[in-house]
Design an enzyme around this catalytic site. Structure first.
Site, short mmCIF file in Angstrom:
data_model
loop_
_atom_site.label_atom_id
_atom_site.label_comp_id
_atom_site.label_asym_id
_atom_site.label_seq_id
_atom_site.Cartn_x
_atom_site.Cartn_y
_atom_site.Cartn_z
N GLU A 276 -5.64 -20.72 -21.99
CA GLU A 276 -5.78 -19.55 -23.11
C GLU A 276 -6.79 -18.29 -22.58
OE1 GLU A 276 -7.03 -21.22 -26.70
OE2 GLU A 276 -5.13 -22.57 -26.95
N GLU B 200 -0.59 -28.06 -25.92
CA GLU B 200 -1.66 -28.24 -27.02
C GLU B 200 -0.83 -28.12 -28.27
OE1 GLU B 200 -5.30 -26.45 -27.33
OE2 GLU B 200 -5.84 -26.77 -25.32
#
Ligand code: BGP
Length: 465
Positions: A167, A366
């Site tokens: 991220e 995720e």
């Protein structure tokens, strides 16, 4: 027979990170990263003032944890190496305690039939580099290349799936726009430079990995938040959603997969006169060194409408100058985290990757649901009865299954997370794991109902309803 059957060899597992799980022990040789530093400086910012030094004690208990992973159906597992543990000082020397720990951890996983996926950077800038600007400073890019090459040399014979970042938009947003990561600035020019340097670092490391003769793959993990306009028939709403998409998704997705930058974003940054500093050859390097594999973190959608509220000139320029957030009436919420739950979003992302990103091989790296006060669901045998988590996973997996049926090259599904872990400023507020951690009892572990259920899904390579 199972109704939702997944392709052979599908990756079932979960994701975690070094800084959120390992903890620190005396003599481990780890240096401070930005989280250690921030906690020392402003502990009140952290939920219940719980800092990153204890976390879930994985440094000591990884062997037990690997057994629990097996019992909860893992055939793959992602964690990250902590840069501040492996190379604590500016002399660039490797910490032998760290090498021993990661060697043993990865070997233990492999010996138990769980493939380790290893990420190189999970929000954890070493403090010695942050003091010189962190990702703002091009020297950090070079230091990161050295660190990554060291990791490939040390562990590349066994680790076959590498990731350059988790991220990367989050350190940009958190550290330089919305103040939930250190150094907690509001500075668009810095935000742009940090994002660019992260991308440059990623491309350089991909190039280095491909130059080795290691027979693995290297990718990046991106949190994709599909942007939906309030009204699809309103050109102003649609434009606002496109801009939000360019800022928060395509900023990293396009260069990582296609080697190009979205034109909407380049136009805005050019108008603001905030193009990043770069050297000749940087753009070609980014263009030529794209990922082999894409990890997709999905938690929530982004709903957007045309800008109606006044611009906050004190903070400007900000991404929000170009759109307003929109709350869809009747939306389903995770009240603890304050995030909308919209299962179809996972399908929309996968369909977009198939149609617009060359159907690159990808996986859900995720997805998950944080619940506050989860102990209240513990039964008389000490097991957390987290049926809501099982429902959450199923509701998403049905859409993943559909996308695969339609041809998406999705290779696996990883939950956030394996065992309850330390979540940055939220510390241990919301629990996400398949395995509960009792913080009052020396971090004792117990598999939750969802962990047992996940084992059946992994064993059957699918589920029934
Ligand atoms: C992702 C991060 C993880 C993790 C997770 C849950 O964005 O990659 O590190 O923390 O979100 O979010 P949070 O911990 O903020 O509740």
């Amino acid at each position: 027979m199972v109704k939702y059957k997944f392709p052979d060899g599908f990756w079932w597992g979960s994701a975690a990170s070094g800084p959120q799980t390992e903890g620190r022990v005396k003599g481990d040789g780890k240096a401070d990263n930005i989280w250690d530093h921030w906690y020392k400086k402003e502990p009140e910012k952290f939920f219940n003032q719980v800092g990153p030094q204890n976390t879930s004690k994985v440094y000591q208990s990884y062997k037990e944890d690997v057994q629990l992973m097996k019992k909860s159906g893992h055939n793959t597992f992602r964690t990250s190496i902590q840069w501040s543990r492996l190379i604590p000082n500016s002399d660039g020397k490797v910490n032998s305690e760290a090498v021993k720990f990661y060697d043993d951890y990865f070997n233990e996983l492999l010996e138990n039939g769980i493939e380790p996926f290893v990420n190189l950077f999970h929000f954890d800038m070493p403090m010695r580099l942050q003091e010189m600007g962190g990702w703002l400073n091009r020297e950090t890019v070079e230091a990161y290349v050295h660190y990554a090459e060291t990791c490939f040399e040390l562990f590349g014979d066994r680790v076959k799936k590498w990731f350059t970042h988790n991220e990367p938009i989050v350190p940009v947003e958190g550290g330089y726009l919305y103040q939930f990561h250190y150094p907690s600035e509001v500075n668009m020019k810095h935000a742009v430079q940090v994002g660019f340097n992260e991308l440059l670092a990623s491309a350089k490391v991909i190039q280095k990995y491909h130059e080795t003769n290691l027979d693995g793959e290297i990718g990046i993990i991106l949190n994709l938040t599909p942007s939906y306009p309030r009204d699809e028939n309103s050109p102003a709403d649609v434009k606002a959603a496109k801009i939000a998409d360019a800022f928060f998704n395509r900023s990293f997705l396009d260069p990582s997969v296609k080697g190009t930058f979205p034109k909407e974003l380049v136009e805005i940054v050019t108008e603001l006169n905030m193009l990043p500093e770069m050297e000749e050859g940087d753009l070609t390097l980014i263009e030529e060194n794209t990922v082999d594999l894409l990890g997709i973190n999905y938690y929530q959608p982004r709903r957007v409408k045309a800008k109606e509220s006044a611009k906050n000139n004190e903070m400007a320029p900000m991404p929000d100058d170009y759109f307003d957030d929109y709350e869809k009436p009747g939306r389903k919420m995770n009240p603890y985290r304050g995030w909308e739950i919209y299962e179809k979003g996972i399908y929309d992302i996968l369909a977009n990757i198939r149609k617009n990103y060359g159907n690159i091989q990808c996986f859900i790296s995720e997805n998950g649901m944080g619940v506050e006060g989860e102990e209240r669901f513990t039964d008389e045998n000490g097991k957390v009865q987290d049926d809501y988590r099982i429902d959450f996973i199923k509701d998403h997996l049905r859409y993943v299954h559909q996308a695969i049926q339609e041809g998406t090259n999705c290779l696996g599904y990883h939950m956030w997370t394996c065992m309850d872990n330390w979540s940055w400023l939220n510390a241990y507020k919301n629990r996400y794991g398949f395995i509960a951690i009792d913080l009052d009892n020396n971090a004792a572990r117990t598999i939750k109902k969802s962990g047992e259920w996940f084992k059946t899904v992994s064993d059957n390579n699918g589920f029934e309803d």
